[in-house]
Scaffold this motif. Structure first.
Motif, PDB file in Angstrom:
ATOM      1  N   SER A  62       0.825  -1.195   0.000  1.00  0.00           N
ATOM      2  CA  SER A  62       0.000   0.000   0.000  1.00  0.00           C
ATOM      3  C   SER A  62       0.862   1.248   0.000  1.00  0.00           C
ATOM      4  N   PHE A  63       0.239   2.381  -0.362  1.00  0.00           N
ATOM      5  CA  PHE A  63       0.924   3.668  -0.334  1.00  0.00           C
ATOM      6  C   PHE A  63       0.293   4.521   0.761  1.00  0.00           C
ATOM      7  N   ALA A  64       1.129   5.324   1.411  1.00  0.00           N
ATOM      8  CA  ALA A  64       0.683   6.064   2.586  1.00  0.00           C
ATOM      9  C   ALA A  64       0.436   7.523   2.271  1.00  0.00           C
ATOM     10  N   GLY A  65      -0.618   8.058   2.878  1.00  0.00           N
ATOM     11  CA  GLY A  65      -0.847   9.491   2.830  1.00  0.00           C
ATOM     12  C   GLY A  65      -1.143  10.009   1.435  1.00  0.00           C
ATOM     13  N   GLY A  66      -0.966  11.320   1.266  1.00  0.00           N
ATOM     14  CA  GLY A  66      -1.266  11.966   0.010  1.00  0.00           C
ATOM     15  C   GLY A  66      -2.326  13.029   0.194  1.00  0.00           C
ATOM     16  N   PRO A  67      -2.701  13.724  -0.891  1.00  0.00           N
ATOM     17  CA  PRO A  67      -3.648  14.826  -0.782  1.00  0.00           C
ATOM     18  C   PRO A  67      -5.108  14.408  -0.713  1.00  0.00           C
ATOM     19  N   GLY A  68      -5.396  13.133  -0.985  1.00  0.00           N
ATOM     20  CA  GLY A  68      -6.770  12.677  -1.005  1.00  0.00           C
ATOM     21  C   GLY A  68      -7.439  12.960  -2.344  1.00  0.00           C
ATOM     22  N   GLY A  69      -8.727  12.651  -2.430  1.00  0.00           N
ATOM     23  CA  GLY A  69      -9.456  12.798  -3.676  1.00  0.00           C
ATOM     24  C   GLY A  69     -10.092  14.156  -3.874  1.00  0.00           C
ATOM     25  N   ARG A  70     -10.147  14.971  -2.828  1.00  0.00           N
ATOM     26  CA  ARG A  70     -10.698  16.318  -2.931  1.00  0.00           C
ATOM     27  C   ARG A  70     -10.123  17.168  -1.819  1.00  0.00           C
ATOM     28  N   GLN A  71     -10.245  18.466  -1.946  1.00  0.00           N
ATOM     29  CA  GLN A  71      -9.709  19.357  -0.920  1.00  0.00           C
ATOM     30  C   GLN A  71     -10.404  19.106   0.417  1.00  0.00           C
ATOM     31  N   ASP A  72      -9.587  18.988   1.457  1.00  0.00           N
ATOM     32  CA  ASP A  72     -10.085  18.707   2.808  1.00  0.00           C
ATOM     33  C   ASP A  72      -9.987  19.998   3.627  1.00  0.00           C
ATOM     34  N   PRO A  73     -11.104  20.521   4.115  1.00  0.00           N
ATOM     35  CA  PRO A  73     -11.049  21.781   4.874  1.00  0.00           C
ATOM     36  C   PRO A  73     -10.235  21.677   6.156  1.00  0.00           C
ATOM     37  N   TYR A  74     -10.152  20.474   6.719  1.00  0.00           N
ATOM     38  CA  TYR A  74      -9.361  20.309   7.941  1.00  0.00           C
ATOM     39  C   TYR A  74      -7.871  20.425   7.655  1.00  0.00           C
ATOM     40  N   TRP A  75      -7.420  19.804   6.553  1.00  0.00           N
ATOM     41  CA  TRP A  75      -6.010  19.951   6.167  1.00  0.00           C
ATOM     42  C   TRP A  75      -5.711  21.406   5.813  1.00  0.00           C
ATOM     43  N   LEU A  76      -6.654  22.062   5.156  1.00  0.00           N
ATOM     44  CA  LEU A  76      -6.451  23.459   4.790  1.00  0.00           C
ATOM     45  C   LEU A  76      -6.325  24.335   6.031  1.00  0.00           C
ATOM     46  N   SER A  77      -7.171  24.075   7.029  1.00  0.00           N
ATOM     47  CA  SER A  77      -7.121  24.873   8.261  1.00  0.00           C
ATOM     48  C   SER A  77      -5.840  24.627   9.044  1.00  0.00           C
ATOM     49  N   GLY A  98      10.385   3.546  -4.706  1.00  0.00           N
ATOM     50  CA  GLY A  98      10.592   3.644  -6.137  1.00  0.00           C
ATOM     51  C   GLY A  98       9.570   2.904  -6.984  1.00  0.00           C
ATOM     52  N   ALA A  99       8.597   2.233  -6.330  1.00  0.00           N
ATOM     53  CA  ALA A  99       7.629   1.425  -7.075  1.00  0.00           C
ATOM     54  C   ALA A  99       6.392   2.204  -7.505  1.00  0.00           C
ATOM     55  N   ARG A 100       6.165   3.372  -6.941  1.00  0.00           N
ATOM     56  CA  ARG A 100       4.962   4.154  -7.255  1.00  0.00           C
ATOM     57  C   ARG A 100       5.060   4.731  -8.664  1.00  0.00           C
ATOM     58  N   PRO A 101       4.016   4.620  -9.466  1.00  0.00           N
ATOM     59  CA  PRO A 101       4.041   5.167 -10.824  1.00  0.00           C
ATOM     60  C   PRO A 101       4.316   6.671 -10.832  1.00  0.00           C
ATOM     61  N   PHE A 102       5.165   7.095 -11.754  1.00  0.00           N
ATOM     62  CA  PHE A 102       5.572   8.492 -11.878  1.00  0.00           C
ATOM     63  C   PHE A 102       4.361   9.412 -12.045  1.00  0.00           C
ATOM     64  N   GLY A 103       3.425   9.035 -12.894  1.00  0.00           N
ATOM     65  CA  GLY A 103       2.252   9.862 -13.151  1.00  0.00           C
ATOM     66  C   GLY A 103       1.399  10.077 -11.923  1.00  0.00           C
ATOM     67  N   GLU A 104       1.260   9.039 -11.103  1.00  0.00           N
ATOM     68  CA  GLU A 104       0.474   9.171  -9.869  1.00  0.00           C
ATOM     69  C   GLU A 104       1.119  10.163  -8.913  1.00  0.00           C
ATOM     70  N   LEU A 105       2.439  10.111  -8.806  1.00  0.00           N
ATOM     71  CA  LEU A 105       3.151  11.018  -7.915  1.00  0.00           C
ATOM     72  C   LEU A 105       2.989  12.469  -8.365  1.00  0.00           C
ATOM     73  N   LEU A 106       3.111  12.721  -9.660  1.00  0.00           N
ATOM     74  CA  LEU A 106       2.952  14.081 -10.160  1.00  0.00           C
ATOM     75  C   LEU A 106       1.512  14.566  -9.990  1.00  0.00           C
ATOM     76  N   SER A 107       0.560  13.675 -10.166  1.00  0.00           N
ATOM     77  CA  SER A 107      -0.842  14.043  -9.969  1.00  0.00           C
ATOM     78  C   SER A 107      -1.101  14.445  -8.516  1.00  0.00           C
ATOM     79  N   ASP A 108      -0.550  13.664  -7.578  1.00  0.00           N
ATOM     80  CA  ASP A 108      -0.688  14.015  -6.160  1.00  0.00           C
ATOM     81  C   ASP A 108      -0.009  15.346  -5.857  1.00  0.00           C
ATOM     82  N   ALA A 109       1.166  15.548  -6.434  1.00  0.00           N
ATOM     83  CA  ALA A 109       1.886  16.799  -6.199  1.00  0.00           C
ATOM     84  C   ALA A 109       1.081  17.993  -6.692  1.00  0.00           C
ATOM     85  N   GLN A 110       0.457  17.862  -7.855  1.00  0.00           N
ATOM     86  CA  GLN A 110      -0.337  18.960  -8.397  1.00  0.00           C
ATOM     87  C   GLN A 110      -1.534  19.262  -7.505  1.00  0.00           C
ATOM     88  N   ARG A 111      -2.170  18.227  -6.961  1.00  0.00           N
ATOM     89  CA  ARG A 111      -3.300  18.453  -6.065  1.00  0.00           C
ATOM     90  C   ARG A 111      -2.850  19.150  -4.780  1.00  0.00           C
TER      91      ARG A 111
END
Length: 263
Positions: A62-77, A98-111
């Motif tokens: 499994s992969f840990a953490g990340g920005p989630g699927g939508r903006q979270d007001p608690y993280w923002l606060s 090193g196993a996580r797909p490059f595209g997924e990482l960039l997508s999370d970073a953009q979010r």
């Protein structure tokens, strides 16, 4: 007492005079740990950076953490007051060694950028060997294209090969229990870099050994630390995350690192 190579020892003599800074590798979700996140908002804390969206993996695949699927007001606060106080807020990207797909990482970073305006990224479970250098170089280069001037931290958790030092602002070269830290050693190549390039994260440190843990960090040339009495209760898949809540001796830790800011 930790063991050091001769070059590391020479660097440690100078580094022990330099002030330490605190890094927070990521508390539990602000809804679960409001006191922890609220405590970080006090002005004047010697904070270097705080990780947003971190969490322990639930299994080996499994992969840990990340920005989630939508903006979270608690993280923002949690993020906005920290950034207002001049504290770097980093988005957590789990590379899965090193196993996580490059595209997924960039997508999370953009979010993370779109939703929380992070100042950089903490690459969790980053590879540490020479084989992992090409994929890490590609990823860090892309992240700096997304966010020019991004503060990038590679969270190896162990001493990596020297090539990684050219890819990031900071390397987490120890993340683990006190039982291992007190006998750890810094490789000779680290002596060629200033303390602000290295961070140590240590759990399971009793209050009676807090000063010793900070001395080891200075002697090994780490300029940023996080030390806690919380433990993972033996490790394994069912282990607790020792970073999810504030140390029981938080004020003692702060007062030893940044005199005058602890109440």
């Amino acid at each position: 007492m930790s063991h050091l190579t001769s070059p590391g020892h020479r660097r440690g003599v100078a580094a022990r005079k330099a002030p330490l800074r605190l890094a927070v590798p990521g508390f539990a979700h602000p809804l679960v740990a409001p006191a922890e996140w609220g405590g970080l908002q006090r002005a004047g804390l010697p904070l270097d950076w705080v990780v947003l969206g971190a969490a322990a993996p639930t299994g080996p695949d499994s992969f840990a953490g990340g920005p989630g699927g939508r903006q979270d007001p608690y993280w923002l606060s949690a993020a906005v007051p920290l950034r207002s106080n001049g504290v770097r807020v980093l988005g957590h990207l789990d590379t899965g060694h090193g196993a996580r797909p490059f595209g997924e990482l960039l997508s999370d970073a953009q979010r993370f950028l779109n939703w929380y305006r992070v100042d950089g990224f903490a690459l969790g479970r980053c590879p540490a060997d020479a084989a992992g250098l090409p994929c890490t170089r590609r990823l860090t280069g892309a992240l700096r294209t997304l966010l020019p001037g991004a503060h990038v931290v590679l969270m190896h958790g162990t001493h990596a090969c020297e090539g990684y030092a050219a890819l990031a602002d900071q390397l987490v070269t120890y993340a683990g229990p006190w039982s291992g830290y007190r006998w750890s050693q810094a490789p000779a190549w680290t002596a060629g870099h200033p303390p602000e390039r290295f961070c140590h994260l240590v759990h399971g440190v009793p209050l009676t050994h807090l000063d010793e843990a900070l001395r080891i960090a200075r002697w090994q040339g780490a300029g940023t630390v996080y030390v806690t009495d919380r433990t993972d209760h033996g490790g394994g898949r069912g282990a607790l995350d020792p970073w999810e809540c504030m140390p029981g001796y938080w004020d003692d830790l702060v007062s030893r690192i940044g005199p005058g800011v602890s109440e």
